[in-house]
Enzyme design. Structure first.
Site, PDB file in Angstrom:
ATOM      1  N   SER A  47      -6.401  18.028   8.083  1.00 17.98           N
ATOM      2  CA  SER A  47      -5.773  17.870   6.768  1.00 17.98           C
ATOM      3  C   SER A  47      -4.413  17.223   6.999  1.00 17.98           C
ATOM      4  O   SER A  47      -3.596  17.731   7.758  1.00 17.98           O
ATOM      5  CB  SER A  47      -5.636  19.228   6.080  1.00 17.98           C
ATOM      6  N   GLY A  99      15.358  -5.339 -19.161  1.00 19.83           N
ATOM      7  CA  GLY A  99      16.695  -5.387 -18.591  1.00 19.83           C
ATOM      8  C   GLY A  99      17.266  -6.782 -18.472  1.00 19.83           C
ATOM      9  O   GLY A  99      18.451  -6.963 -18.214  1.00 19.83           O
ATOM     10  N   CYS A 137      -3.161  17.177   2.097  1.00 22.44           N
ATOM     11  CA  CYS A 137      -2.613  18.283   1.316  1.00 22.44           C
ATOM     12  C   CYS A 137      -1.110  18.184   1.130  1.00 22.44           C
ATOM     13  O   CYS A 137      -0.451  19.171   0.877  1.00 22.44           O
ATOM     14  CB  CYS A 137      -2.998  19.622   1.935  1.00 22.44           C
ATOM     15  N   HIS A 166      14.328  19.912  -4.600  1.00 22.60           N
ATOM     16  CA  HIS A 166      13.510  21.127  -4.626  1.00 22.60           C
ATOM     17  C   HIS A 166      13.041  21.429  -6.040  1.00 22.60           C
ATOM     18  O   HIS A 166      11.855  21.661  -6.291  1.00 22.60           O
ATOM     19  CB  HIS A 166      14.315  22.307  -4.060  1.00 22.60           C
ATOM     20  N   LYS A 175       4.515 -14.064 -19.449  1.00 24.40           N
ATOM     21  CA  LYS A 175       4.565 -14.820 -20.684  1.00 24.40           C
ATOM     22  C   LYS A 175       4.031 -16.233 -20.468  1.00 24.40           C
ATOM     23  O   LYS A 175       3.201 -16.727 -21.227  1.00 24.40           O
ATOM     24  CB  LYS A 175       6.027 -14.871 -21.153  1.00 24.40           C
ATOM     25  N   GLY A 216      -0.793  16.334   6.390  1.00 24.03           N
ATOM     26  CA  GLY A 216       0.387  16.851   5.693  1.00 24.03           C
ATOM     27  C   GLY A 216       1.361  15.693   5.546  1.00 24.03           C
ATOM     28  O   GLY A 216       2.201  15.472   6.409  1.00 24.03           O
ATOM     29  N   MET A 229      17.981 -10.988 -19.595  1.00 24.62           N
ATOM     30  CA  MET A 229      18.187 -11.880 -20.713  1.00 24.62           C
ATOM     31  C   MET A 229      16.828 -12.359 -21.174  1.00 24.62           C
ATOM     32  O   MET A 229      15.962 -12.652 -20.375  1.00 24.62           O
ATOM     33  CB  MET A 229      18.992 -13.096 -20.245  1.00 24.62           C
ATOM     34  N   ARG A 273      13.024 -18.838 -22.804  1.00 28.78           N
ATOM     35  CA  ARG A 273      12.774 -17.394 -22.674  1.00 28.78           C
ATOM     36  C   ARG A 273      12.522 -17.026 -21.225  1.00 28.78           C
ATOM     37  O   ARG A 273      11.826 -17.741 -20.506  1.00 28.78           O
ATOM     38  CB  ARG A 273      11.514 -16.993 -23.451  1.00 28.78           C
ATOM     39  N   TYR A 288     -11.195  14.532   0.854  1.00 28.46           N
ATOM     40  CA  TYR A 288     -10.667  15.219  -0.326  1.00 28.46           C
ATOM     41  C   TYR A 288      -9.145  15.172  -0.339  1.00 28.46           C
ATOM     42  O   TYR A 288      -8.522  15.065   0.704  1.00 28.46           O
ATOM     43  CB  TYR A 288     -11.135  16.682  -0.389  1.00 28.46           C
ATOM     44  N   ARG A 307      -0.142 -10.988 -24.967  1.00 26.34           N
ATOM     45  CA  ARG A 307      -0.302 -10.254 -23.708  1.00 26.34           C
ATOM     46  C   ARG A 307      -1.205  -9.084 -24.004  1.00 26.34           C
ATOM     47  O   ARG A 307      -1.411  -8.720 -25.164  1.00 26.34           O
ATOM     48  CB  ARG A 307       1.046  -9.764 -23.196  1.00 26.34           C
TER      49      ARG A 307
END
Lengths: 904, 904
Positions: B788, B100, B856, B451, B22, B790, B102, B91, B876, B335
């Protein structure tokens, strides 16, 4: 074309990788002008090519031909020629001596025709046919894999039929018959005729040596000795000379010093009219070298000259095999001689006194493992012993005592003055008091890194583990031994040898360790009680080398000590501080319930009450340890309890509750305990709520412990002491964790400081035991006064397997497949875990040059690992009090071997 | 002295860190010459200093005085002076908007005396007393923490007593009385008199803003929005202007485009004779901007000019708060406007068409998260809804169906054509078939990485988890909801909103997603079925930006696909191959027993039989997937089953056996199964016999799978296809593991190649998912054709905690403590795990420049993580088919935002 074959005159002693130990030393002796029979070495490259392709490389056959022809030309004889045949021996020779492999075939080149030529040229038909008989026997056994019993059976039958007792009493006729019988055995057992082609014999023997690299015995041997599986072996082809050509011939083995006691002066055995295998077989009594001097002064003089030349050249005790053929000395082999641990120390200092080596070099001639052996009492080797089984030698020493099946029994009997051996299926932290009380520990399950093994090594307590022949029934208090009838009970005495893994029934006499007396009580006391000159010289040698190690080493040595007792032991053995005090270990045994209360607390009030009970206990422990460690650093690791070790087992408790419910006798307390256990149960406790995570989530836990440390320090300061605690936060993954813990710890230190009027700004650091801490160490260092690498956990997370789980499931297989050289929990994995340590050190010092770095995992007491820690610029290692002397010695060796570690 | 206070004329829009959003925008508008009331901003530094020390820094008070005097001088008025008082608003303004905290106190400076001055100077006593009443009310609530109900109650009572309905109908008398009553409330509730000192009011309000940074609500909000806890907030002090000074005054909010639909053209609300809070309160109906144009054309013209200036300046949709005080326009805030996901896409392409931004920039104006939102159907917001509870929004979308309690029920009812929601306490891999059959998943336990959440996100299935208000009794098939009476059963319909976490009782209408139609069926079909112009424009915008992303991105996008179905979905969504096919996932559900047989096999014959059953199943699956993936790479990870997921639970089975034994009904099969389960039980299954370890220790396992791949490939080749499998070895720690696995795989490929006559030399690579593999990657690369990463397992081992265990025990706490910004399983931990990935990439490419590198793990579909992977030179990412479009978009964004990744 790769060079697969080297004449003895082409190599030297530094080519052990390529030529094997034996080949390299034969070459060296040839180079020195010593009398070595001509020959050549087939390289380990050839062996590896054979093993990779399953076939002998083409080029090898050609190069062997060339080398063989050169030898033939030099000697003017041809391999296996009908007249005056050249004979050769074929011996395996790997980089490291390996009893597991095929070793020797002698007399190659003999066949039905050349045996006659040999008879003629030697003028001794008996000798010729005996040589042929020996060839078929050795070739049959080692090349054709025929059970040796067939040959020795035929030999025994022949002696019986001739009415003689000894091999050499057989005459030519008998030997000629025996050769035919041996050939029949070969035909029957191997399905081929004994090969008559001399070159064929040579090639088959060579291939057999290659093959023998991969026998199961060889694998097992390499695994035990930590020899990589991919080295391969060389093959030495050497012209035969004969010690069995009559009374002016003979064969022997000699050492330039006594390899058993380390006494100075030559030492050896000689056998007249014999070949090497006769010496090994021990059929006749051997003569001493002094006897040789009177029998054949000329050869003796030549031998002494060769011995002196070799010892001067190798600058170490040499072990030499020689043969005298009709008055002419031949050297068949030499190497730096194996020796006992005691001899290693004595020879090393002798060589210093004789100005053959420097004291620095002397330090490199002894090892921490040798020192370890000398620290333990050992069974005397005389007398009858009843071997029950042989298992894993997990922690050295010799212990004798009654069988004790549990803590209560072990403690009660030990207090009553009896010596006991704690015998368990396997151990867990609950068994600690029993282990402390017992003279030794024997388990039926688990390997060298099982709980029993690790803890016993830490305590310097004799331990044999994984004795699978034993069926331990702790409830019935009986042990059944596979293959035996008697059932052992608490009334039986057993003896365990932690150096060999042997377990004996009944008592075996134990000899004290003079070196341990020296390490515990000092030089004067040890010399006074040493008894004989050998022990006195040994003690003096150890003392000289230990003092030199302390002088040259850069690594400081601290001890892992969890109790005031540990701290005292550590000081006696030369520790320069405590590198790891595991506060949770203060709460094993009967104090365990206090920690359990803490974990089970469900309200703030309960938790505060549990903490309040712990505070005075911790403070007292710390104060006692600070008294012992006065003026020396003492690193206290804030509590890091794996929750499940302090709680009942979920499965067991679930079963109990279910069964009790079924029976209608369910205790509501059990039921609510089960609820808590289930709630705090973790699928992977190693990866659960531990270390910093527990400290940061359980209110008051940091404050309690830091207060205990601070108040203990104040108590010591008031008494005029010099307490130097260092506070260590475990299992940090992120700088933020350390930051928060540090703030809370500093607040307590400031508070107690203000209350007492003392400055309590003790160093605060953290363990680096997670890859993330290592890889972000330059950040973490901003909040840490020191790092201590916890290499046990770091190994688990870097490899992603837990010690608990892998030992049984695949580590053995992985060592066989050469994925590990040795278990990474035993010796640090330099490429992986070591790289993490390096990242941690470099990152930390990039933020704070000169930042103090320690290691406090099991690896802190492991010789190979110590050398690595030295090389990456670690400042101190911390190990169990028992291993402190070993670490001091190894730190000295590391400093000599790599004087300038990487520093920033 | 740190500079804690900035006049609006001193800052600019890029100083959000220091001035908050602000404050930075107020400064920017001031700089642009727009009409902003004078004022100043107190920096976030001041807030952080306050939070660290618990007290306002001394220097701040001084600097506030200086700034305030400058404002007073500029305006010729003094704060709270009895005559013509200057009033200010206070403000909060953090870097990121934070509901959240004031937010606002208006009219600071009013007191018993200055209220009279204001009445006089404004000529409106009612206005003055109403302003004073508002100040006390706001100050009481937000600064003094008094329950707002006290004030609104007094207000309501006053209106009732005066017989009026609306606030502005209260006259001066009533308001004067109300002020007294309000002051009494303050005295009673806060224990102090309402502060009369204007500067005291200002200071108290400032401190209250600082304090509000750490309220629980603010913490929760930041946690949810991944905003770091250590930023602090700025405070804006701004001269009051009044929209409630009569009919020529008013206040409003406007947007330069419609933030809801994204339609072009200005958009806004205006309220005559009102202050901002009245707009928010929604007490009166607002007017449109068109109404303002007719009411006050001059101000409207000024406003439109300001809007155009701001949109041109910010080059984006702007959101503006304004007040008109007696015909004079003032801008109070601007804004870059928040917008819906649909508006984000439409505005971005509109701005391109208007030549305000480039297409590259447009791509940076939309996010993968926004695309995700557009891909799900959503509940229409009209109509009655009965909210049962609100829990964790785990996987977006809207689903409605009958409650199903288990797989069987879910599958049966789904097959019967009913829509069902699978409701479980928590899920495990066994529940997969039920999850597939259901329209959505609801669990009572578990967080965003449980899960259920992970699998549902992977499938693009709506999921709400951790609904702790639900007590699910699967056996009884009932759900009890906390605070409600009715017991839900399979006959109840529920609706779950995976975007908000809401759970409703009864059916809620669902609207289809036009974007999903586009992604699945293409542009033409989607446009044809789009319905209205908004949807058509949205589809066109998404299509343009997706095409641009595909054009600019360097990262390829593959999919994790375990079944032929997955593979088809992946292709439809634009995947360029399969990056991870987890063979063990082919064996869930009813095929699970085949894997169980393999694990339980105790003889070679049993194991071979088990393998023989698996071969044709695997081959068929692979062949089908290769058909779908024709010509595209398909990475098959050899089986990596966590043993415990394929075996019964040890505790459950132990209880069953013990209880059955007690009852005398023990099944011997259970007993022997228990023995096997106990034997293969691991203390830490994550760190146990998995991946390469299992492949290397279980004979035939590699061969089976490679043969299935090879034979499937041959089948495709024979049919004229172009299969491109890549074989991947999981959980490698050492090059040796890969070497052995590779040799065995190559042998099978060569064998099947020879049988079939095809060249089957497919690439063989490995996963990098252990720190050791990352740190030794330069070695590992010697045997790997590709890596790759993990990142799931790599996160577990790098941090040393398991996903299963940490979610519940400490991750929440750690996010609160700012140890994590977000769970490292959701978004890659760049400093730690990211460093490992970097080491892995650099090491691999140091050995093989240009070596192919993929990712991956779950992170492959996470927007922040994709940007990181782009930056370290990954080739990738592979993610669930559902997330492929998101990954494509994010890869495009990454390429635009950091065009040149580190490459070697």
């Amino acid at each position: 074309m790769p060079k697969y074959v080297y004449r003895f005159s082409e190599g030297d002693k530094d080519q052990k990788d390529l030529l094997g130990g034996k080949g390299a030393n034969l070459a060296e002796m040839t180079r020195l002008g010593l009398p070595v029979p001509p020959g050549f070495t087939i390289t380990t490259d050839a062996c590896r090519a054979y093993l990779a392709d399953g076939a002998v490389p083409d080029e090898l056959a050609v190069q062997v031909t060339t080398a063989l022809r050169e030898v033939e030309e030099e000697l003017g004889r041809e391999l296996g020629a009908p007249e005056d045949p050249l004979l050769v021996s074929v011996r395996s020779g790997a980089k490291f001596s390996m009893p597991g492999m095929m070793e020797t075939v002698l007399n190659i080149g003999l066949n039905d025709s050349s045996v006659e030529g040999l008879a003629e040229v030697s003028g001794d038909a008996r000798f010729a046919w005996d040589s042929y008989r020996r060839l078929i026997q050795m070739f049959g056994k080692t090349v054709l894999d025929i059970d040796g019993g067939h040959f020795s059976g035929a030999l025994d039958a022949k002696k019986a039929s001739r009415g003689v007792a000894l091999d050499y009493e057989l005459d030519v006729d008998a030997l000629t018959e025996l050769v035919e019988e041996y050939k029949a055995i070969v035909r029957e057992q191997a399905g081929i005729d004994f090969p008559q082609d001399p070159r064929g014999q040579l090639d088959m023997a060579t291939e057999a040596v290659f093959r023998s690299w991969n026998t199961e015995r060889a694998h097992i041997y390499r695994r035990r000795e930590k020899i990589p599986h991919d080295l391969g072996t060389a093959v030495n082809v050497c012209t035969m000379v004969f010690g069995n050509m009559g009374q002016t011939s003979g064969t022997g083995v000699c050492f330039t010093r006594d390899p058993s006691t380390g006494r100075s002066g030559v030492y050896g055995d000689y056998l007249v009219n014999a070949q090497g295998e006769d010496v090994v077989a021990g059929i006749r009594n051997t003569l001493s070298l002094a006897d040789l001097e009177s029998l054949d002064p000329e050869s003796y003089k030549d031998l002494r000259a060769a011995m002196r030349k070799l010892e001067t050249h190798y600058r170490d005790l040499c072990d030499i095999e020689f043969t005298i053929e009709r008055g002419k000395l031949w050297l068949l082999q030499t190497r730096v001689g194996k020796r006992t641990a005691a001899a290693a120390f004595r020879v090393a200092t002798q060589l210093v006194d004789e100005r053959l080596i420097t004291t620095d070099e002397a330090l490199t001639r002894v090892t921490g493992d040798q020192l370890t052996q000398l620290m333990f009492p050992q069974f005397s080797t005389t007398g009858e012993r009843d071997l029950l089984t042989k298992a894993m030698p997990a922690s050295p020493g010799a212990a004798v005592g009654f069988i004790a099946f549990d803590n209560a029994e072990a403690i009660a009997r030990a207090e009553a003055g009896e010596s006991v051996i704690l015998v368990r299926r396997e151990t867990n932290p609950d068994d600690l008091p029993g282990m402390v009380a017992a003279s030794g520990v024997l388990t039926a399950r688990g390997g060298k890194t099982s709980h029993a093994a690790v803890v016993a090594r830490g305590m310097g307590k004799t331990c044999v583990c994984g004795a699978e022949a034993l069926e331990v029934d702790a409830a019935a208090k009986t042990v059944r031994v596979a293959g035996r009838d008697e059932l052992l009970t608490s009334e039986d005495i057993i003896a365990i040898d932690g150096t060999t893994g042997e377990v004996f029934l009944g008592s075996v006499e134990v000899a004290d360790s003079p070196v341990m007396t020296y390490l515990r009580r000092g030089l004067e006391t040890a010399l006074d009680s040493a008894g004989d000159i050998d022990n006195r010289e040994l003690i003096t040698s150890v003392d000289r080398l230990m003092r030199h190690a302390d002088k040259v080493r850069r690594l400081a040595v601290r001890a892992n000590a969890d109790t005031p007792d540990d701290a005292r032991h550590a000081i006696h053995r030369g520790a320069e501080g405590v590198g790891l005090c595991r506060t949770e270990h203060m709460f094993l045994g009967e104090r365990k319930k206090f920690v359990q209360n803490l974990i089970l607390a469900s309200t703030d009030a309960e938790r505060e009450a549990a903490l309040a009970v712990l505070l005075p206990l911790q403070k007292d422990d710390f104060a006692q340890m600070m008294t012992t460690m006065n003026g020396k650093p003492m690193t206290v690791r804030l509590i890091d309890p794996p929750l499940h070790e302090f709680l009942p087992d979920l499965t067991e408790l679930s079963v109990k509750v279910a069964v009790d419910r079924e029976k209608g006798v369910l205790d509501p307390a059990d039921e609510s305990l089960l609820a808590v256990v289930r709630k705090s149960h973790e699928a992977n406790p190693m990866l659960g709520l531990r270390g910093a995570r527990l400290l940061l989530t359980m209110p008051g836990l940091i404050e309690l412990q830091v207060r205990a440390i601070a108040e203990a320090a104040v108590e010591r300061l008031r008494a005029g002491g010099d307490p130097r605690p260092e506070i260590m936060i475990p299992l940090i993954g992120s700088i933020r964790e350390l930051q928060i813990a540090r703030e809370r710890a500093e607040a307590v230190l400031a508070e107690v400081g203000a209350e007492s009027g003392y400055d309590l700004s003790f160093p605060i650091g953290c363990m680096i035991e997670l890859p993330r801490a290592a890889v972000t160490s330059s950040h973490v260092a901003e909040e840490a006064d020191f790092f201590s690498f916890g290499t046990n956990d770091l190994t688990q997370t870097t490899w992603g397997f837990s010690r608990d789980d892998v030992e049984t499931s695949f580590v053995g297989h992985y060592i066989d497949e050469a994925i590990f050289g040795t278990s990474p929990f035993e010796s640090i994995d330099v490429d992986g875990v070591g790289a993490m340590v390096r990242l941690g050190v470099e990152g930390g010092r990039s933020t704070k040059p000169g930042m103090k770095m320690g290691v406090c995992g099991e690896h802190g007491g492991d010789p190979d690992s110590i050398a690595f820690f030295h090389s990456v610029g670690i400042d101190y290692v911390s190990c169990s009090p028992f291993r402190v002397p070993v670490a001091r010695l190894e730190a000295g060796r590391a400093a000599v071997l790599a004087p300038e570690p990487a520093r920033q």
